[in-house]
Scaffold this active site. Structure first.
Site, short mmCIF file in Angstrom:
data_model
loop_
_atom_site.label_atom_id
_atom_site.label_comp_id
_atom_site.label_asym_id
_atom_site.label_seq_id
_atom_site.Cartn_x
_atom_site.Cartn_y
_atom_site.Cartn_z
N ILE A 85 0.84 -1.21 0.00
CA ILE A 85 0.00 0.00 0.00
C ILE A 85 0.87 1.26 0.00
CG2 ILE A 85 -1.78 1.29 1.23
CD1 ILE A 85 -2.77 -1.40 2.36
N ASP B 286 -9.83 6.23 8.52
CA ASP B 286 -10.66 5.14 7.97
C ASP B 286 -10.71 3.99 8.97
OD1 ASP B 286 -12.06 3.78 5.77
OD2 ASP B 286 -10.29 2.48 5.68
N GLU C 69 -13.04 0.05 17.12
CA GLU C 69 -13.78 -0.32 15.93
C GLU C 69 -14.63 -1.54 16.24
OE1 GLU C 69 -11.14 0.36 12.42
OE2 GLU C 69 -12.32 -1.24 11.54
N THR D 73 -5.17 5.07 7.14
CA THR D 73 -5.99 3.98 6.60
C THR D 73 -5.38 2.64 7.03
OG1 THR D 73 -4.70 3.97 4.56
CG2 THR D 73 -6.75 5.23 4.53
N ALA D 74 -4.44 2.69 8.02
CA ALA D 74 -3.72 1.47 8.41
C ALA D 74 -4.52 0.67 9.42
CB ALA D 74 -2.35 1.83 8.95
N ARG D 75 -4.38 1.01 10.67
CA ARG D 75 -5.14 0.36 11.74
C ARG D 75 -5.31 1.34 12.88
NH1 ARG D 75 -6.55 -2.74 8.67
NH2 ARG D 75 -6.48 -5.02 8.67
N HIS E 79 -13.74 2.18 7.61
CA HIS E 79 -12.82 1.10 7.24
C HIS E 79 -13.18 0.53 5.86
CE1 HIS E 79 -10.08 -2.31 8.95
NE2 HIS E 79 -9.87 -2.13 7.66
N GLY F 253 -11.07 0.95 3.06
CA GLY F 253 -9.89 0.98 2.17
C GLY F 253 -9.92 -0.08 1.08
O1 LIG Z 1 -6.23 -5.10 5.82
C1 LIG Z 1 -6.99 -4.90 4.87
O2 LIG Z 1 -6.96 -5.58 3.84
C2 LIG Z 1 -7.94 -3.74 4.94
O3 LIG Z 1 -7.88 -3.10 6.16
C3 LIG Z 1 -9.36 -4.11 4.57
O4 LIG Z 1 -10.04 -4.75 5.59
P1 LIG Z 1 -11.51 -5.33 5.31
O5 LIG Z 1 -11.37 -6.50 4.39
O6 LIG Z 1 -12.06 -5.71 6.64
O7 LIG Z 1 -12.32 -4.25 4.66
#
Ligand SMILES: O=C(O)[C@H](O)COP(=O)(O)O
Length: 320
Positions: A157, A269, A274, A243-245, A292, A294
């Site tokens: 990514i 995101d 969560e 958008t990581a964690r 979430h 992404g």
């Molecule tokens: O790690 C991932 O691939 C992304 O964060 C997407 O997660 P998700 O499949 O739960 O949407």
């Protein structure tokens, strides 16, 4: 062979599995009932996204399970080492959704730099009565072109984010634990390509001092990568997208630095809590938010499903 795709699988992935004679169950079993469902239905393969957790307890309680597949990149919802130790195959799709995540990063950057998230919220309420005032309040907007993009993490990514930054005319700097040299290939629609070589730095202070836009693209960490001392070292008016964690960035510190004006805008995101993020995040107008998503594109999910199917079919051949 029987597959439970507990967080779903694309039609293309399902078809590839079925064509190979593999049964696919797309029941959405609640976490508490996954163990009994797997055992009662003699499931060989458990496919998950990030919702279903595959912890030691489940692995121990499901001796018939042969493969755990993560449709996506982050494996923090699976006890990977334990599963491997117990003889399970653990697979994921490390590149299938990287373009989707990278595009979301820029979606948020554009939104922040031009106040799109805020004007979308305000236009229905004030567009008719305060049009000019809103226009004025959104005039401290910026182009991304010519600015410095700081990418934290240089996996699939991070590399896609870096490539998109280069395409926009940004200077791209990358932060990793150890410096790494990577050749990034920008591919164009007509088949032409251009190579860019980037060497990441492990000098966090220098990185934070230079970046105008920061994107975090690392796996989940036990400690914050971005906390108060790191915010303090950033440029005034920096933009940040995570958008990581949840947990790689201190959300409370983020709000403090938005309020002080140090951070011009941020996007999340992913969240420390969560799927129930803190209300103070949800209500903050300087934040551009998404739930979430992404990897949540039709394109990514299609590729993910097919890649998972290919890997499962290959493993099925070896364990015949
Ligand atoms: O790690 C991932 O691939 C992304 O964060 C997407 O997660 P998700 O499949 O739960 O949407």
């Amino acid at each position: 062979m029987k597959v439970l795709a507990n967080d779903g699988i694309s039609k293309a992935g399902e078809k590839a599995l079925k064509d190979a004679g593999i049964e696919v169950l797309d029941n959405r079993v609640a976490q508490d009932h996954v163990i009994s469902f797997i055992n009662d239905n003699k499931v060989d393969v458990l496919l998950v996204r990030s919702a279903t957790k595959v912890r030691q307890e489940l692995i121990d309680a499901c001796p018939g399970l042969k493969i755990v597949g993560r449709g996506g990149i982050g494996m923090d919802n699976i006890d990977v080492e334990y599963a491997i130790e117990k003889g399970l195959y653990v697979i994921n799709t490390p590149t299938a959704s990287s373009k989707s995540v990278a595009e979301l990063v820029f979606g948020h950057f554009f939104s922040l730099a031009r106040f799109l998230h805020e004007s979308n919220r305000l236009m229905p309420l004030e567009g008719e009565t305060h049009f000019d005032a809103m226009k004025k309040s959104f005039s401290k907007a910026y182009e991304l072109s010519g600015k410095t993009l700081g990418v934290i993490g240089f996996g699939s990514i991070g590399q896609e984010v870096a490539k998109m930054g280069i395409s926009l005319g940004m200077k791209v700097i990358v932060l990793t634990r150890k410096p790494q040299k990577k050749v990034l290939t920008l591919e164009f629609f007509d088949g032409q390509s251009l190579n860019f070589e980037i060497t990441s730095t492990n000098d966090m202070d220098a990185f934070l001092k230079e970046a105008d836009f920061i994107s975090i693209n690392t796996p989940k960490t036990n400690e914050y990568i971005i906390d108060t001392p790191q915010f303090e070292k950033m440029k005034d008016g920096v933009y940040i997208v995570n958008t990581a964690r949840g947990g790689v960035l201190n959300e409370v510190a983020l709000i403090d630095f938005i309020e002080s004006g140090k951070v011009a805008g941020a996007a999340l995101d992913v969240f420390e809590k969560e799927p129930n993020p803190e209300v103070l995040l949800l209500m903050n107008p300087a934040l551009s938010l998404s739930p979430h998503v992404g990897g949540n594109t039709v394109d990514a999910q299609e590729k993910i499903g097919v890649e998972l199917a290919e890997q499962i079919i290959k493993i099925k051949e070896t364990i015949k």
